[in-house]
Design an enzyme around this catalytic site. Structure first.
Site, PDB file in Angstrom:
ATOM      1  N   GLN A   1     -44.760  23.541 -83.864  1.00 40.99           N
ATOM      2  CA  GLN A   1     -45.858  24.502 -83.632  1.00 40.99           C
ATOM      3  C   GLN A   1     -47.210  23.814 -83.542  1.00 40.99           C
ATOM      4  O   GLN A   1     -48.046  24.179 -82.734  1.00 40.99           O
ATOM      5  CB  GLN A   1     -45.919  25.527 -84.769  1.00 40.99           C
ATOM      6  CG  GLN A   1     -45.197  26.810 -84.459  1.00 40.99           C
ATOM      7  CD  GLN A   1     -45.319  27.821 -85.600  1.00 40.99           C
ATOM      8  OE1 GLN A   1     -46.349  27.917 -86.262  1.00 40.99           O
ATOM      9  NE2 GLN A   1     -44.263  28.558 -85.831  1.00 40.99           N
TER      10      GLN A   1
ATOM     11  N   PRO B   1     -39.448  29.612 -88.751  1.00 43.42           N
ATOM     12  CA  PRO B   1     -38.403  29.951 -87.776  1.00 43.42           C
ATOM     13  C   PRO B   1     -37.239  28.969 -87.921  1.00 43.42           C
ATOM     14  O   PRO B   1     -37.460  27.799 -88.231  1.00 43.42           O
ATOM     15  CB  PRO B   1     -39.091  29.737 -86.418  1.00 43.42           C
ATOM     16  CG  PRO B   1     -40.551  29.583 -86.693  1.00 43.42           C
ATOM     17  CD  PRO B   1     -40.695  29.161 -88.113  1.00 43.42           C
TER      18      PRO B   1
ATOM     19  N   ASP C   1     -47.257  35.601 -83.476  1.00 41.72           N
ATOM     20  CA  ASP C   1     -48.290  34.636 -83.863  1.00 41.72           C
ATOM     21  C   ASP C   1     -48.117  33.302 -83.147  1.00 41.72           C
ATOM     22  O   ASP C   1     -49.080  32.587 -82.916  1.00 41.72           O
ATOM     23  CB  ASP C   1     -48.308  34.431 -85.388  1.00 41.72           C
ATOM     24  CG  ASP C   1     -47.045  33.793 -85.923  1.00 41.72           C
ATOM     25  OD1 ASP C   1     -47.073  32.604 -86.243  1.00 41.72           O
ATOM     26  OD2 ASP C   1     -46.025  34.493 -86.030  1.00 41.72           O
ATOM     27  N   GLN C   2     -46.863  32.975 -82.749  1.00 44.57           N
ATOM     28  CA  GLN C   2     -46.627  31.692 -82.085  1.00 44.57           C
ATOM     29  C   GLN C   2     -47.175  31.683 -80.657  1.00 44.57           C
ATOM     30  O   GLN C   2     -47.385  30.615 -80.084  1.00 44.57           O
ATOM     31  CB  GLN C   2     -45.133  31.372 -82.055  1.00 44.57           C
ATOM     32  CG  GLN C   2     -44.528  31.173 -83.443  1.00 44.57           C
ATOM     33  CD  GLN C   2     -43.071  30.741 -83.372  1.00 44.57           C
ATOM     34  OE1 GLN C   2     -42.769  29.651 -82.919  1.00 44.57           O
ATOM     35  NE2 GLN C   2     -42.165  31.598 -83.811  1.00 44.57           N
TER      36      GLN C   2
ATOM     37  N   HIS D   1     -50.026  36.705 -90.067  1.00 46.14           N
ATOM     38  CA  HIS D   1     -50.003  35.421 -89.363  1.00 46.14           C
ATOM     39  C   HIS D   1     -50.698  35.538 -88.007  1.00 46.14           C
ATOM     40  O   HIS D   1     -51.437  34.643 -87.595  1.00 46.14           O
ATOM     41  CB  HIS D   1     -48.560  34.947 -89.150  1.00 46.14           C
ATOM     42  CG  HIS D   1     -48.040  34.081 -90.249  1.00 46.14           C
ATOM     43  ND1 HIS D   1     -47.319  34.571 -91.310  1.00 46.14           N
ATOM     44  CD2 HIS D   1     -48.154  32.749 -90.470  1.00 46.14           C
ATOM     45  CE1 HIS D   1     -47.001  33.574 -92.123  1.00 46.14           C
ATOM     46  NE2 HIS D   1     -47.501  32.463 -91.640  1.00 46.14           N
TER      47      HIS D   1
END
Length: 366
Positions: A104, A131, A297-298, A320
């Protein structure tokens, strides 16, 4: 070239590792020096943990930057980025710290490198509070590639809590710019598939029980749909330590992917783990969003960097996601709006549209 240093309060909103990941990635990309204070101030073990430290060191190495104050337990760091370069970069949490969280922080940076990159990430592949690597390959990868890039993710070795020992190799080429995305039309669920795994000394029966319990739970909602959850015994030479878990993905008619997952824990029976994953998937399908709670959020940092307007429809906006938006606005000056979805069919649902005017980051190296 470095402008004035940006000060970040590491104790606001999510107040944890995510603030570090978003702010150091953006600092690296924008060439802006950064100071983060009150790192994980409210956590039971405040300050940097091994996985945060290895993520920071990786970004430092990616751009030949300078990092001060970074050690385990430290609550303040300063970071001065240099130029992002491609090539091979290794990060090792030396614990079960998540390789997915290392990805990330590093992925947005290497997209804007001068040449292709190979990231060798070591730690936990299927860890709590992050994750699972299967989520990264089954959900995150196909969706994030809609921004206009491709990456290859090779799982060499799986690693579990508490020892880690996993290794994932990610290869990607840089891009000139990122395209905006529009994920607002969920469509209908067309298929559900997944994998329930055991590794090490754990009996294969656990994987079968997890899968069967999950299928039973999903059948109640989806009577006519093909549901295929494969029980898997991870090969001994591709898994370090003992672990078990399950991930289930729903695919829709418009190409959306939403998931539910759960990890086995000592003393928790396998049925319960399977049901937990199925219920998480069902909850993600009920809110009517086109992305699930862990993808929201990613995607924020990529939306912020893209050129043009991106829109995603989500369920309730997570802390997040609010955190990622806050720092993307503060550091990158991207503009976000979050509104309740006004579609007729969403009236009874808890669906939101997150819209972003991206900054149109251009890769000056290409």
């Amino acid at each position: 070239m470095a402008g004035p240093r940006v000060e970040v309060d590491g104790g606001v909103l999510e107040g944890g590792g995510q603030i570090l990941r978003v702010s150091t990635a953006l600092s690296c990309l924008l060439g802006v020096p950064l100071r983060v204070e009150k790192i994980r101030a409210g956590r039971s073990t405040p300050g940097l943990r091994p996985q945060h430290l290895s993520g920071l060191e990786m970004v430092r190495d990616l751009c030949d930057g300078q990092l001060d104050g970074a050690e385990i337990g430290s609550t303040e760091i300063t970071f001065t980025p240099g130029r992002i370069r491609g090539g091979t970069h290794t990060a090792d949490t030396k614990t079960a710290g998540s390789v997915c969280l290392l990805l990330q922080v590093s992925m947005p940076c290497v997209l804007f490198a001068a040449s292709p990159s190979e990231l060798r990430l070591r730690g936990g592949t299927n860890a709590e509070m992050a994750p699972q690597i299967d989520y990264t390959t089954m959900v995150f990868k196909p969706i994030v590639e809609k921004f206009g890039f491709k990456f290859n993710c090779d799982i060499k070795m799986r690693g579990y809590y508490p020892k880690g020992g996993g290794e994932v190799i990610v290869q990607m080429s840089p891009v000139k710019q990122l395209n905006p995305i529009n994920l607002t039309d969920r469509g209908s669920v067309t298929k559900i598939h997944g994998r329930a795994f055991v590794a090490g000394v754990l009996p294969f029966k656990m994987a079968k029980d997890m899968a069967a319990a999950a299928v039973r739970c999903l059948r109640k909602e989806f009577r006519d749909l093909y549901v295929n959850i494969q029980p898997v015994q991870e090969p001994g030479d591709q898994a370090f330590g003992n672990g078990s878990g399950i991930i289930i993905t729903a695919e829709t008619s418009t190409g959306c992917l939403l998931a539910g997952s759960s990890l086995g824990k000592r003393g928790v029976n396998a049925d319960k783990v399977g049901i937990e994953a199925a219920e998480m998937l069902l909850a993600n399908l009920r809110h009517g969003g086109a992305v699930d709670e862990h993808l929201q959020d990613q995607l924020i940092i990529f939306m912020a960097l893209a050129s043009g307007v991106s829109r995603i429809k989500t369920g309730p906006v997570t802390l997040h996601t609010k955190t990622a938006i806050h720092f993307a606005e503060q550091l990158a000056k991207a503009k976000f709006t979050v509104k309740k979805s006004e579609d007729e069919e969403d009236a009874s649902k808890d669906a939101y549209i997150i819209e972003c005017q991206g900054i149109g980051m251009t890769n000056s190296n290409l």
